[in-house]
Each structure stands twice: as C-alpha cells, then as structure tokens.
Design a protein around this motif. Sequence first.
Motif, mmCIF file in Angstrom:
data_model
loop_
_atom_site.group_PDB
_atom_site.id
_atom_site.type_symbol
_atom_site.label_atom_id
_atom_site.label_comp_id
_atom_site.label_asym_id
_atom_site.label_seq_id
_atom_site.Cartn_x
_atom_site.Cartn_y
_atom_site.Cartn_z
ATOM 1 N N CYS A 79 35.847 -11.711 43.045
ATOM 2 C CA CYS A 79 34.651 -11.918 43.070
ATOM 3 C C CYS A 79 34.097 -13.139 42.981
ATOM 4 O O CYS A 79 33.019 -13.714 43.637
ATOM 5 C CB CYS A 79 33.983 -11.288 41.606
ATOM 6 S SG CYS A 79 33.984 -9.419 41.372
ATOM 7 N N GLU A 121 34.184 -14.076 46.597
ATOM 8 C CA GLU A 121 33.098 -13.609 47.266
ATOM 9 C C GLU A 121 31.729 -14.215 47.138
ATOM 10 O O GLU A 121 31.038 -14.418 48.313
ATOM 11 C CB GLU A 121 32.997 -12.358 46.990
ATOM 12 C CG GLU A 121 34.122 -11.253 47.255
ATOM 13 C CD GLU A 121 34.585 -11.138 48.843
ATOM 14 O OE1 GLU A 121 33.610 -11.306 49.598
ATOM 15 O OE2 GLU A 121 35.675 -10.943 48.899
ATOM 16 N N GLY A 135 35.740 -12.830 53.930
ATOM 17 C CA GLY A 135 35.442 -12.016 52.818
ATOM 18 C C GLY A 135 36.032 -10.628 52.581
ATOM 19 O O GLY A 135 36.251 -10.289 51.439
ATOM 20 N N LEU A 162 38.575 -8.860 49.837
ATOM 21 C CA LEU A 162 38.250 -7.933 48.920
ATOM 22 C C LEU A 162 39.174 -6.745 49.331
ATOM 23 O O LEU A 162 39.770 -5.994 48.517
ATOM 24 C CB LEU A 162 36.782 -7.458 49.432
ATOM 25 C CG LEU A 162 36.205 -5.936 48.725
ATOM 26 C CD1 LEU A 162 36.203 -6.146 47.203
ATOM 27 C CD2 LEU A 162 34.990 -5.541 49.326
#
Length: 228
Positions: A180, A183, A206, A210
């Motif tokens: 997180c 990101e 990104g 993830l």
Amino acid sequence: MAIGGGMIGERHHHSVVAARVAAAAHVLFLTTAVLMLVWLLRFRGGINIQSDDPEQIFNVHPFVMCWGFILLVGEAILAYTTIPMDHRTQKMVHMLVHLVALILGIFGVYAAFKFHDAAVAPDLVSLHSWLGILAIALFALQWLFGFFAFWLPGAHERARAAAAPAHVAGGLAILVLAVCAAETGLVQKSAAAASAGEGKLINATGVFILLYGVAVATAVALRKAFFL
C-alpha cells in the motif's frame, strides 16, 4: 484407506498449485524489478545517493524500497513456506533475508530524508510517508519477535506453536501495508510524470507490485490451509 488416500491426493494437488503460484510470484518479482530499473534509469536520470542532484538521491528510495524491501520480504516468505528445505534451513533463510530487507528498508527511508534535505522539502507530510514509516517500524518489531520466539533456543515448543499463526498473519499484514505504501508513492510520481509514457510505466510497475503481493499471500494461504 480410500479416505486417507483421497486426502493425500488432495494435499498433493494443492501442493502443486502452491508451487505454481510461488513460481508465478518469482516471475512477478523479476518483472517488477526490471520495470523499476527502466523507470529510474530511462526517465529519472539514474540512481546515486552521493549525487548533487536531489532527484538522483530520491531515486535511491524507490529502488531500495522495491528491490530491497518489498520484493525481498516476499521472497523470504516464499522461501519459508514453499521451497523444499529442512526446517532449520528454512528458518535461517527466512530470518536472514528478512534482516537484509530490514537494513535496506531503513536505508531507503534514509534516502528519502536525505532527498528532502537536499530539496528543502518537509518530511512526513504525505500518506505514503506515514504508511512507509509504519511498515518499517512494524517490520522491525516483527523481526525481533520472530528472532526471540522462533530462533533463540530458550522458547518452549508449545509457545512457538501458539505464536506461529500470529507471526504468519502479522508478516502478511506488514507485506500488504508495504505494498500500500508503494502504491501511494507511485500514484504521487505518476501524477507528476513528465510524459504519458513515464506515467504508464509507473502505473504498470504498481500493478506488478500489487500482483506480486497477491501471489505471495496466495501461496502462503494455500500452504497454511492444506499442509499445517
């Protein structure tokens, strides 16, 4: 015997699935690492902690936090849960790779503060910075807890067994928190990208970060659900 054979067959099937998910995570590891390097070298002028250019100093931060923290944390988790080794070797690899990740993560935070000093910018004002500092702090506590609970000889086996689920869950939660943080940092850089091509490359990086986090968590979930 049929029931037992069915259970063994089911476990073997899920073992294969877990191994394939882990292999996919390794591919995502390499893809993410390459994308990060291409972005920093082609679009941002290189990586140099000793540079007079604040941007080159900053570039050390995403490079180290991606390669040296998020990806290594995931690989340490995979080494412990999916790669066939004796238990003591698994623990050793898991602990040492996590230690390297912690050291590099701290260095990555240092690079961010050094950039702010060079650019005369305020520290710790973004959500990204808050999440990143929290992830590093919790990871350090998690590593210390794991070292004292699972590596030092004084801990009782029953206590270790009781602590293991919390340790596993905490490790995955910290990996999610680190993803997180990455990101949110990439969102900031994508919004300030100098070109559409750079913005797309940042976004793609990104996405792969993830997916890597999801693959690691899935491999661990399969392992825990069917083999413990």
